[in-house]
Write an enzyme that holds these catalytic residues in place. Structure first.
Site, mmCIF file in Angstrom:
data_model
loop_
_atom_site.group_PDB
_atom_site.id
_atom_site.type_symbol
_atom_site.label_atom_id
_atom_site.label_comp_id
_atom_site.label_asym_id
_atom_site.label_seq_id
_atom_site.Cartn_x
_atom_site.Cartn_y
_atom_site.Cartn_z
ATOM 1 N N GLY A 147 -59.416 -40.147 6.035
ATOM 2 C CA GLY A 147 -59.185 -40.579 4.659
ATOM 3 C C GLY A 147 -59.160 -42.086 4.533
ATOM 4 N N GLY A 149 -57.719 -45.182 1.492
ATOM 5 C CA GLY A 149 -57.065 -45.466 0.214
ATOM 6 C C GLY A 149 -57.016 -46.947 -0.062
ATOM 7 N N TYR A 151 -54.725 -48.998 0.467
ATOM 8 C CA TYR A 151 -53.999 -49.737 1.497
ATOM 9 C C TYR A 151 -54.802 -49.885 2.789
ATOM 10 C CZ TYR A 151 -53.493 -44.845 2.503
ATOM 11 O OH TYR A 151 -53.783 -43.518 2.712
ATOM 12 N N GLY A 152 -55.706 -48.904 3.082
ATOM 13 C CA GLY A 152 -56.419 -48.914 4.356
ATOM 14 C C GLY A 152 -56.988 -47.544 4.697
ATOM 15 N N VAL A 154 -56.726 -43.613 6.986
ATOM 16 C CA VAL A 154 -55.897 -42.584 7.603
ATOM 17 C C VAL A 154 -56.706 -41.936 8.724
ATOM 18 C CG1 VAL A 154 -54.623 -40.431 7.279
ATOM 19 C CG2 VAL A 154 -54.663 -42.148 5.448
ATOM 20 N N LYS A 167 -51.508 -43.791 9.445
ATOM 21 C CA LYS A 167 -51.861 -44.575 8.267
ATOM 22 C C LYS A 167 -51.955 -46.038 8.695
ATOM 23 C CE LYS A 167 -50.305 -44.988 3.427
ATOM 24 N NZ LYS A 167 -49.237 -44.578 2.481
ATOM 25 N N ASP A 268 -45.642 -42.274 -8.094
ATOM 26 C CA ASP A 268 -47.076 -41.991 -7.980
ATOM 27 C C ASP A 268 -47.289 -40.522 -7.618
ATOM 28 O OD1 ASP A 268 -49.783 -42.512 -8.086
ATOM 29 O OD2 ASP A 268 -49.924 -43.257 -6.024
#
Length: 439
Positions: A147, A149, A151-152, A154, A167, A268
C-alpha cells in the site's frame, strides 16, 4: 643584663644560619661571637665523615617515583568513583524499566481476567500498548509493498516468524510519525478492535532516515476492499459492525483511576482505515490524525488544524466551518457521523437468501459528488441540500435492518449534539447481535 640572642651565617658543612644565647658579660662582642660560633659548629658537625651531607632542599623534595605513585593513585581513584556513579545510575534505571514492565504485565493479566459476557467484546479497554523500547528495524525482513498513502508506504514483512505490516514514513513526514507514536503510547489503548501496535523504530537508508511503525498484519486488507468482493449475512454484518463500534467507543472512552486514559477522537474514520482480519473481525487503524482530549490546546492555538480527514466523510459542522473546537466533545460527535456512513456501506452489502440480495457496493454520496470531491462539493450536498445516503426499501421490511437504519439516521443528524454517543451505539448493536444469536 638582658639576654642576648645572636644569629650568624654558618660557613661549615652548609648548615645555614646558627642561633645561640649567652648571659656572660661582653658576650655581644665580635671576638666572643666568633669564638662561640666556632665551638657550636664543631659540636654540631660531630665526628669527621666521608659521606656528603644532604642539603635541606634535598631532604624535603619528593623524587620522581613518589610523584608517579601519587598521580597513578589519583587516576585510579577517579576511575573508581566514575564507575560507582555509572553502576548506581544503571541499577536505578533498570529498576524503573522492570517496574514498568511488571506494571504492564499486571494490566494485561487484568484485561485477560476481566471477563466478557457471552464472549462478546465489551470494549472495557483494560490493557497497555505494546511499546517496549527496542530496535526492531534490523530484525524485520521486508517482503512486499502492499500500500501507499499520503505519509509513505506500507510493506508486508517478517519479524521473528510473525507476519507484520510496516508503515514507512517519508523523510519529511517526521512530525506525522511522532504524532502517531505518541497516540499509540497512550496507556490503556490496547483493544481487540484497534490494530495491534508492535513498535516504532528508525533506520538509516543511504542519505536519509526512514521512520517505521510496525503493526500486526491483517490478511483481508481494508474494509473498503473487503466489501467490494464480499457480501454479508445479517449475522456476519452485526459481528463486524459491533467490532467497529466497540473500537470507536474505546477510543472515545475516558478512563479515570490509578492509570488514566484520555478520550481520543480518530478524525479520519472511513472504510479504508478499518482492517479486516482472517477471522472476519475488524480493527481500527491509522491514528495519524487522532487527537487526545489532553492535547486540545493544539487545535485552539491552530484552528486550521481542526479541518482534517477525508472530505467525503467529514461531518456537516466541519464542512460548514462551524465546529466548536474549544469543546473536545465536538470531535467525538464528528466521529459518530463518519461512523454512520461506514455502517451504511456495510449494510448495503447484506443479503438474505430467502428475502433480498445485496446491493452493489457504493461509497457514500457516490451518485451525488465527483470521485474526488472538493470541500465545496461536499458542503453543497451535505450542508446546503442536507442529502444523506439512501436507505434501501427492503431494510424496512426486516426487523434487524430497520433497527440498523434507525441508528444510522440518528448518527448522521445535522445537529451534532443530537447524535448518539459511540457508547450508546455500542449497546444497541450488542443488543441486536445478542438477539440475532438467540434466534
Amino acid at each position: 643584663d638582658s639576654d642576648f640572642h645572636a644569629c650568624s651565617d654558618n660557613e661549615y658543612q652548609g648548615l645555614g644560619r646558627t642561633c645561640f644565647c649567652c648571659r656572660s658579660e661582653y658576650c655581644n662582642t665580635r671576638e666572643f661571637h666568633n669564638e662561640s660560633l666556632d665551638n657550636i659548629t664543631e659540636s654540631t658537625r660531630g665526628p669527621t665523615s666521608t659521606e656528603p651531607t644532604a642539603s635541606p632542599s634535598q631532604d624535603y623534595s619528593p623524587d620522581a617515583t613518589t610523584i608517579a605513585t601519587i598521580s597513578v593513585g589519583s587516576v585510579i581513584l577517579i576511575i573508581i568513583v566514575v564507575l560507582a556513579i555509572a553502576l548506581t545510575v544503571q541499577f536505578y534505571s533498570k529498576g524503573r524499566i522492570v517496574s514498568f514492565k511488571n506494571k504492564e504485565v499486571d494490566l494485561v493479566e487484568e484485561e485477560r481476567n476481566h471477563g466478557m459476557m457471552d464472549g462478546t467484546i465489551t470494549g472495557s479497554g483494560v490493557g497497555m500498548p505494546i511499546l517496549t523500547q527496542r530496535s526492531i528495524a534490523q530484525e524485520i525482513n521486508l517482503v512486499q509493498q502492499i500500500g501507499r498513502g499520503r505519509y509513505g508506504q506500507v510493506w508486508r514483512g517478517e519479524y521473528r516468524s510473525e507476519e507484520v505490516a510496516v508503515k514507512i514514513f517519508e523523510a519529511h513526514e517526521q512530525s506525522s510519525w511522532s504524532k502517531e507514536v505518541n497516540i499509540y503510547a497512550t496507556c490503556l489503548l490496547q483493544h481487540p478492535n484497534i490494530l495491534r501496535f508492535i513498535g516504532a523504530d528508525t533506520k538509516d537508508m543511504h542519505f536519509c532516515t526512514q521512520r517505521w511503525l510496525v503493526f500486526e498484519c491483517c490478511d483481508q486488507k481494508s474494509l473498503y476492499e473487503y466489501l467490494q468482493n464480499h457480501t454479508l449475512t445479517i449475522s456476519t454484518f452485526l459481528n463486524m459492525v459491533a467490532g467497529v463500534v466497540c473500537g470507536v467507543e474505546h477510543l472515545h472512552e475516558e478512563v479515570h483511576g490509578q492509570v488514566t486514559k484520555p478520550a481520543i477522537a480518530h478524525r479520519d474514520l472511513k472504510s479504508g482505515n478499518i482492517l479486516v482480519r482472517a477471522d472476519g473481525s475488524c480493527c481500527i487503524a491509522d491514528l495519524g490524525l487522532a487527537l487526545r482530549s489532553t492535547n486540545l490546546s493544539e487545535i485552539i492555538n491552530d484552528p486550521s488544524s481542526a479541518i482534517v480527514g477525508t472530505k467525503r466523510y467529514l461531518a456537516p459542522e466541519i464542512l460548514a466551518g462551524i465546529i466548536n473546537f474549544n469543546i473536545f466533545q465536538s470531535f467525538l460527535c464528528a466521529d459518530v457521523y463518519s461512523l454512520s456512513l461506514i455502517i451504511w456501506e456495510m449494510a448495503t452489502r447484506v443479503m438474505d437468501e430467502d428475502s433480498f440480495k445485496a446491493l452493489e457496493y457504493q461509497i457514500p454520496y457516490q451518485n451525488s459528488v465527483p470521485h474526488d470531491p472538493s470541500l465545496e462539493n461536499m458542503k453543497e450536498v451535505v450542508v446546503t441540500q442536507m442529502i444523506r445516503p439512501l436507505i434501501p426499501q427492503h431494510f424496512r421490511a426486516n426487523t434487524t435492518l430497520n433497527a440498523v437504519a434507525n441508528i444510522m439516521e440518528d448518527a448522521w443528524q445535522e445537529a451534532s449534539t443530537a447524535r448518539p454517543s459511540a457508547l450508546l451505539m455500542k449497546k444497541k448493536f450488542l443488543a441486536l447481535q445478542f438477539g440475532q444469536e438467540k434466534n
